[in-house]
Design a protein around this motif. Structure first.
Motif, PDB file in Angstrom:
ATOM      1  N   ILE A 116      29.893 -46.684  -3.810  1.00 12.01           N
ATOM      2  CA  ILE A 116      28.798 -46.287  -4.708  1.00 12.01           C
ATOM      3  C   ILE A 116      28.666 -44.766  -4.743  1.00 12.01           C
ATOM      4  O   ILE A 116      28.494 -44.174  -5.816  1.00 12.01           O
ATOM      5  CB  ILE A 116      27.482 -46.949  -4.256  1.00 12.01           C
ATOM      6  CG1 ILE A 116      27.537 -48.460  -4.521  1.00 12.01           C
ATOM      7  CG2 ILE A 116      26.285 -46.327  -4.974  1.00 12.01           C
ATOM      8  CD1 ILE A 116      26.444 -49.244  -3.836  1.00 12.01           C
ATOM      9  N   ALA A 117      28.781 -44.120  -3.582  1.00 13.81           N
ATOM     10  CA  ALA A 117      28.643 -42.665  -3.530  1.00 13.81           C
ATOM     11  C   ALA A 117      29.725 -41.982  -4.345  1.00 13.81           C
ATOM     12  O   ALA A 117      29.486 -40.939  -4.975  1.00 13.81           O
ATOM     13  CB  ALA A 117      28.699 -42.192  -2.080  1.00 13.81           C
ATOM     14  N   ALA A 118      30.926 -42.558  -4.375  1.00 14.47           N
ATOM     15  CA  ALA A 118      32.053 -41.928  -5.062  1.00 14.47           C
ATOM     16  C   ALA A 118      32.057 -42.182  -6.563  1.00 14.47           C
ATOM     17  O   ALA A 118      32.783 -41.512  -7.300  1.00 14.47           O
ATOM     18  CB  ALA A 118      33.361 -42.424  -4.454  1.00 14.47           C
ATOM     19  N   ALA A 119      31.271 -43.146  -7.039  1.00 15.38           N
ATOM     20  CA  ALA A 119      31.295 -43.529  -8.450  1.00 15.38           C
ATOM     21  C   ALA A 119      30.148 -42.891  -9.224  1.00 15.38           C
ATOM     22  O   ALA A 119      29.087 -42.600  -8.667  1.00 15.38           O
ATOM     23  CB  ALA A 119      31.221 -45.049  -8.573  1.00 15.38           C
ATOM     24  N   GLU A 120      30.373 -42.682 -10.517  1.00 15.57           N
ATOM     25  CA  GLU A 120      29.299 -42.198 -11.387  1.00 15.57           C
ATOM     26  C   GLU A 120      28.494 -43.350 -11.975  1.00 15.57           C
ATOM     27  O   GLU A 120      27.385 -43.152 -12.453  1.00 15.57           O
ATOM     28  CB  GLU A 120      29.875 -41.346 -12.522  1.00 15.57           C
ATOM     29  CG  GLU A 120      30.348 -39.979 -12.073  1.00 15.57           C
ATOM     30  CD  GLU A 120      30.700 -39.081 -13.243  1.00 15.57           C
ATOM     31  OE1 GLU A 120      30.450 -39.467 -14.406  1.00 15.57           O
ATOM     32  OE2 GLU A 120      31.229 -37.980 -12.992  1.00 15.57           O
ATOM     33  N   ALA A 121      29.061 -44.556 -11.958  1.00 11.58           N
ATOM     34  CA  ALA A 121      28.368 -45.734 -12.492  1.00 11.58           C
ATOM     35  C   ALA A 121      28.742 -46.947 -11.658  1.00 11.58           C
ATOM     36  O   ALA A 121      29.835 -47.010 -11.081  1.00 11.58           O
ATOM     37  CB  ALA A 121      28.728 -45.963 -13.954  1.00 11.58           C
ATOM     38  N   VAL A 122      27.824 -47.914 -11.600  1.00 12.52           N
ATOM     39  CA  VAL A 122      28.032 -49.140 -10.825  1.00 12.52           C
ATOM     40  C   VAL A 122      27.722 -50.330 -11.727  1.00 12.52           C
ATOM     41  O   VAL A 122      26.694 -50.348 -12.417  1.00 12.52           O
ATOM     42  CB  VAL A 122      27.110 -49.173  -9.582  1.00 12.52           C
ATOM     43  CG1 VAL A 122      27.314 -50.472  -8.797  1.00 12.52           C
ATOM     44  CG2 VAL A 122      27.358 -47.967  -8.691  1.00 12.52           C
ATOM     45  N   ILE A 123      28.619 -51.309 -11.731  1.00  6.72           N
ATOM     46  CA  ILE A 123      28.408 -52.547 -12.493  1.00  6.72           C
ATOM     47  C   ILE A 123      28.521 -53.714 -11.522  1.00  6.72           C
ATOM     48  O   ILE A 123      29.529 -53.837 -10.814  1.00  6.72           O
ATOM     49  CB  ILE A 123      29.440 -52.719 -13.623  1.00  6.72           C
ATOM     50  CG1 ILE A 123      29.475 -51.480 -14.527  1.00  6.72           C
ATOM     51  CG2 ILE A 123      29.121 -53.964 -14.454  1.00  6.72           C
ATOM     52  CD1 ILE A 123      30.551 -51.550 -15.608  1.00  6.72           C
ATOM     53  N   VAL A 124      27.504 -54.577 -11.497  1.00  2.00           N
ATOM     54  CA  VAL A 124      27.471 -55.688 -10.530  1.00  2.00           C
ATOM     55  C   VAL A 124      27.333 -57.010 -11.273  1.00  2.00           C
ATOM     56  O   VAL A 124      26.442 -57.177 -12.121  1.00  2.00           O
ATOM     57  CB  VAL A 124      26.303 -55.540  -9.538  1.00  2.00           C
ATOM     58  CG1 VAL A 124      26.322 -56.681  -8.531  1.00  2.00           C
ATOM     59  CG2 VAL A 124      26.379 -54.204  -8.817  1.00  2.00           C
ATOM     60  N   TYR A 125      28.191 -57.951 -10.926  1.00  3.15           N
ATOM     61  CA  TYR A 125      28.116 -59.323 -11.418  1.00  3.15           C
ATOM     62  C   TYR A 125      27.887 -60.234 -10.216  1.00  3.15           C
ATOM     63  O   TYR A 125      28.519 -60.052  -9.172  1.00  3.15           O
ATOM     64  CB  TYR A 125      29.428 -59.735 -12.095  1.00  3.15           C
ATOM     65  CG  TYR A 125      29.824 -58.895 -13.280  1.00  3.15           C
ATOM     66  CD1 TYR A 125      29.577 -59.322 -14.587  1.00  3.15           C
ATOM     67  CD2 TYR A 125      30.453 -57.672 -13.107  1.00  3.15           C
ATOM     68  CE1 TYR A 125      29.947 -58.555 -15.677  1.00  3.15           C
ATOM     69  CE2 TYR A 125      30.822 -56.893 -14.192  1.00  3.15           C
ATOM     70  CZ  TYR A 125      30.571 -57.343 -15.466  1.00  3.15           C
ATOM     71  OH  TYR A 125      30.935 -56.574 -16.551  1.00  3.15           O
TER      72      TYR A 125
ATOM     73  N   ILE B 185      40.952 -43.593  -1.437  1.00  5.92           N
ATOM     74  CA  ILE B 185      41.300 -44.332  -2.655  1.00  5.92           C
ATOM     75  C   ILE B 185      40.446 -43.855  -3.829  1.00  5.92           C
ATOM     76  O   ILE B 185      40.959 -43.634  -4.935  1.00  5.92           O
ATOM     77  CB  ILE B 185      41.131 -45.847  -2.418  1.00  5.92           C
ATOM     78  CG1 ILE B 185      42.177 -46.348  -1.429  1.00  5.92           C
ATOM     79  CG2 ILE B 185      41.246 -46.616  -3.738  1.00  5.92           C
ATOM     80  CD1 ILE B 185      41.904 -47.745  -0.899  1.00  5.92           C
ATOM     81  N   SER B 186      39.151 -43.705  -3.591  1.00  2.00           N
ATOM     82  CA  SER B 186      38.249 -43.257  -4.662  1.00  2.00           C
ATOM     83  C   SER B 186      38.659 -41.880  -5.178  1.00  2.00           C
ATOM     84  O   SER B 186      38.704 -41.645  -6.398  1.00  2.00           O
ATOM     85  CB  SER B 186      36.805 -43.208  -4.149  1.00  2.00           C
ATOM     86  OG  SER B 186      36.361 -44.475  -3.741  1.00  2.00           O
TER      87      SER B 186
ATOM     88  N   LEU C 121      21.324 -49.815  -2.660  1.00  2.00           N
ATOM     89  CA  LEU C 121      22.215 -48.753  -2.209  1.00  2.00           C
ATOM     90  C   LEU C 121      22.490 -47.704  -3.284  1.00  2.00           C
ATOM     91  O   LEU C 121      23.095 -46.666  -2.988  1.00  2.00           O
ATOM     92  CB  LEU C 121      23.553 -49.355  -1.746  1.00  2.00           C
ATOM     93  CG  LEU C 121      23.483 -50.423  -0.647  1.00  2.00           C
ATOM     94  CD1 LEU C 121      24.878 -50.965  -0.361  1.00  2.00           C
ATOM     95  CD2 LEU C 121      22.872 -49.849   0.622  1.00  2.00           C
ATOM     96  N   VAL C 122      22.080 -47.984  -4.531  1.00  2.00           N
ATOM     97  CA  VAL C 122      22.403 -47.088  -5.650  1.00  2.00           C
ATOM     98  C   VAL C 122      21.314 -46.032  -5.791  1.00  2.00           C
ATOM     99  O   VAL C 122      20.149 -46.370  -5.996  1.00  2.00           O
ATOM    100  CB  VAL C 122      22.551 -47.887  -6.957  1.00  2.00           C
ATOM    101  CG1 VAL C 122      22.855 -46.940  -8.124  1.00  2.00           C
ATOM    102  CG2 VAL C 122      23.658 -48.929  -6.828  1.00  2.00           C
ATOM    103  N   PRO C 123      21.660 -44.753  -5.702  1.00  3.53           N
ATOM    104  CA  PRO C 123      20.646 -43.699  -5.817  1.00  3.53           C
ATOM    105  C   PRO C 123      19.989 -43.679  -7.193  1.00  3.53           C
ATOM    106  O   PRO C 123      20.613 -44.049  -8.202  1.00  3.53           O
ATOM    107  CB  PRO C 123      21.455 -42.406  -5.592  1.00  3.53           C
ATOM    108  CG  PRO C 123      22.729 -42.835  -4.962  1.00  3.53           C
ATOM    109  CD  PRO C 123      22.999 -44.217  -5.443  1.00  3.53           C
ATOM    110  N   PHE C 124      18.759 -43.247  -7.228  1.00 10.33           N
ATOM    111  CA  PHE C 124      18.035 -43.118  -8.489  1.00 10.33           C
ATOM    112  C   PHE C 124      18.793 -42.150  -9.404  1.00 10.33           C
ATOM    113  O   PHE C 124      19.253 -41.093  -8.973  1.00 10.33           O
ATOM    114  CB  PHE C 124      16.621 -42.596  -8.248  1.00 10.33           C
ATOM    115  CG  PHE C 124      15.842 -42.367  -9.514  1.00 10.33           C
ATOM    116  CD1 PHE C 124      15.290 -43.429 -10.212  1.00 10.33           C
ATOM    117  CD2 PHE C 124      15.693 -41.082 -10.021  1.00 10.33           C
ATOM    118  CE1 PHE C 124      14.584 -43.217 -11.381  1.00 10.33           C
ATOM    119  CE2 PHE C 124      14.985 -40.858 -11.187  1.00 10.33           C
ATOM    120  CZ  PHE C 124      14.428 -41.929 -11.876  1.00 10.33           C
ATOM    121  N   GLY C 125      18.917 -42.522 -10.672  1.00 10.72           N
ATOM    122  CA  GLY C 125      19.575 -41.669 -11.642  1.00 10.72           C
ATOM    123  C   GLY C 125      21.027 -42.014 -11.886  1.00 10.72           C
ATOM    124  O   GLY C 125      21.601 -41.589 -12.890  1.00 10.72           O
TER     125      GLY C 125
END
Length: 487
Positions: free
Chosen positions: A229-238, A49-50, A250-254
């Motif tokens: 998370i691995a497939a995305a360039e950015a993560v937004i969490v609410y 899907i990603s 789980l989000v890599p540095f950078g």
């Protein structure tokens, strides 16, 4: 709607994706029986899907102009402003059933909320963050020389909260404006609205909607979240601070990571809003701020400081607020609570009932039959969080400006402030609120209705996600000599 059995997909994926395993939930409503169909996902499904939404984004969404994207979102919004629109009717029937919120409240608040995303509001939103929104389309000249272009993430993974219906599309629309592919993880508390809105986008422009996936899974499912998370360039969490921290790990540095965790809002009521002409209107509006979606929004007040010197005292204010909450409950009842939520309210009530017996001036005004609403009056200034669900603390204040130090222990959690004072006091109080970290000051009665372009948690919405590429002015000048027609 008729009474025939209706099956509704509680997910949205590109049409080329074929999911094979599902579970179902049945909801009986006054308009018939509905079955919500949820996919059972594997990490392999999510990887496919990603990849698909990103490829679809590259082929179509990335090439649209920002004005075209705004126009298409506006067409979808206009559909939702039609009371007879099929998907709006489904939302108005099922969301109250899923969430437990009063159906009339859901109807009114969804209608008000969706209007924030009309074309004129989106243009204001873009202009608020970009001097030239066209920088999202092409390199544009800068005032200092040279040229710049803004690049949004190729894809964004959104972790949606479900406590307030509709708010998920804020994040989704933000991603579309940045020309990003979007994968949204819905909450079991409210999994439907972002799916329905994505379906409307499909009706408006099927190719645009092919860059969106809305998926439900249980929070904390590590293999799915790691893959997203691995497939995305950015993560937004609410969500809660616990949710934010679990995802952050789980989000890599950078990698770009925006989070909107637990916050507390408050109200400040000056004596000028408590004159004989105004006090009832002030109380009525505050009761609505407390009652809309049962305080589940971080924009809802949990504490209010009430200044002495008005036509009604702070204690009288608390008593009248209690009466107004009772009236509101009769009109739009609070959702039924889980046992743990009801117990939290009862614990707070019991604690302050005991304090009231000590004669220190604390009073508890509460619904008699159940925990529908609670007002706790404190004779001294202060601030305290509440267990929500229409539970609010009212603190007495000699002077709002002087009593600001009582708010300081909560400054790491402050969000919005509802304000009702004389105009001459606005900027002094706003300055004090700003130093404490409050990032939004709104009228009483409008606390749950943030406007497009507000600085959510004090930051930007779009700018915090983009990267800029600059072409320096001297490079432009230097390259002129390679023009074969130059003299």
């Amino acid at each position: 709607m008729d009474d025939r059995l209706g099956e509704i997909s509680a997910y949205k994926v590109p049409k080329s994706i074929r999911l094979t395993e599902f579970r179902e939930e049945l909801y009986e409503t006054e308009k018939g029986v509905f079955i919500l169909k949820y996919p059972i996902l594997s990490a392999g499904d999510l990887a496919e899907i990603s990849r698909t939404v990103q490829e679809n984004r590259d082929r179509y969404l990335a090439g649209l102009s920002i004005s075209d994207i705004v126009a298409k979102i506006d067409l979808a919004v206009q559909q939702w402003l039609n009371p007879d629109y099929r998907l709006r009717k489904i939302a108005e029937i099922l969301i109250p059933r899923i969430t437990g919120y009063d159906s009339e409240m859901v109807r009114l608040e969804l209608k008000r909320y969706i209007r924030m995303f009309r074309k004129k509001e989106l243009l204001r939103f873009l202009d608020e963050e970009f001097d030239q929104p066209a920088m999202l389309d092409e390199f544009r000249p800068r005032k200092t020389g040279g040229m710049s272009k803004a690049f949004g993430p190729r894809s964004i993974f959104h972790v949606f909260s479900g406590n307030v219906p509709g708010v998920q599309i804020w994040s989704l629309i933000m991603g579309l404006l940045l020309k990003s592919a979007n994968i949204g993880k819905t909450s079991t508390a409210e999994p439907l609205f972002p799916v329905l809105f994505a379906e409307t986008l499909t009706e408006v422009d099927p190719l645009l909607a092919e860059s969106i996936a809305i998926l439900p899974w249980k929070g904390g499912t590590k293999d799915l979240e790691e893959q997203a998370i691995a497939a995305a360039e950015a993560v937004i969490v609410y969500g809660s601070n616990t949710t934010v921290e679990k995802v952050r790990e789980l989000v890599p540095f950078g990698k770009k990571f925006l989070n909107y965790g637990h916050k507390i809002s408050l109200g400040l009521i000056g004596k000028e809003a408590l004159t004989a002409d105004y006090y009832f209107d002030t109380i009525h509006k505050l009761a609505e701020d407390v009652s809309v979606y049962d305080q589940q929004s971080c924009l809802s007040p949990q504490t209010v400081l009430v200044e002495e010197g008005g036509a009604v005292s702070p204690k009288q204010f608390a008593q009248m607020l209690a009466a107004e909450l009772e009236r509101y409950h009769k009109k739009r009842p609070r959702a039924k609570l889980a046992a743990e939520e009801a117990l939290s309210i009862q614990k707070v009530r019991n604690h302050y009932h005991l304090e009231s017996l000590s004669g220190d001036g604390v009073s508890v005004f509460a619904s008699q039959i159940d925990s529908a609403w609670t007002v706790i009056y404190h004779p001294e200034p202060g601030m305290e969080g509440s267990p929500l669900n229409r539970t609010i603390h009212v603190f007495s204040s000699q002077s709002l400006e002087v009593d600001f130090e009582k708010i300081m222990p909560y400054q790491d959690y402050l969000q919005s402030c509802g304000l009702a004072v004389a105009p001459v006091r606005l900027f002094q109080i706003a300055e004090l609120l700003g130093t404490l970290g409050v990032n939004r000051i709104a009228p009483i009665g409008e606390m749950n209705r943030a406007k497009p372009g507000w600085h959510h948690d004090g930051g930007f919405n779009l700018l915090d996600l983009v990267k800029f590429t600059d072409i320096e002015r001297n490079l432009e000048q230097d390259l002129e000599r390679y023009d074969p027609d130059v003299e």
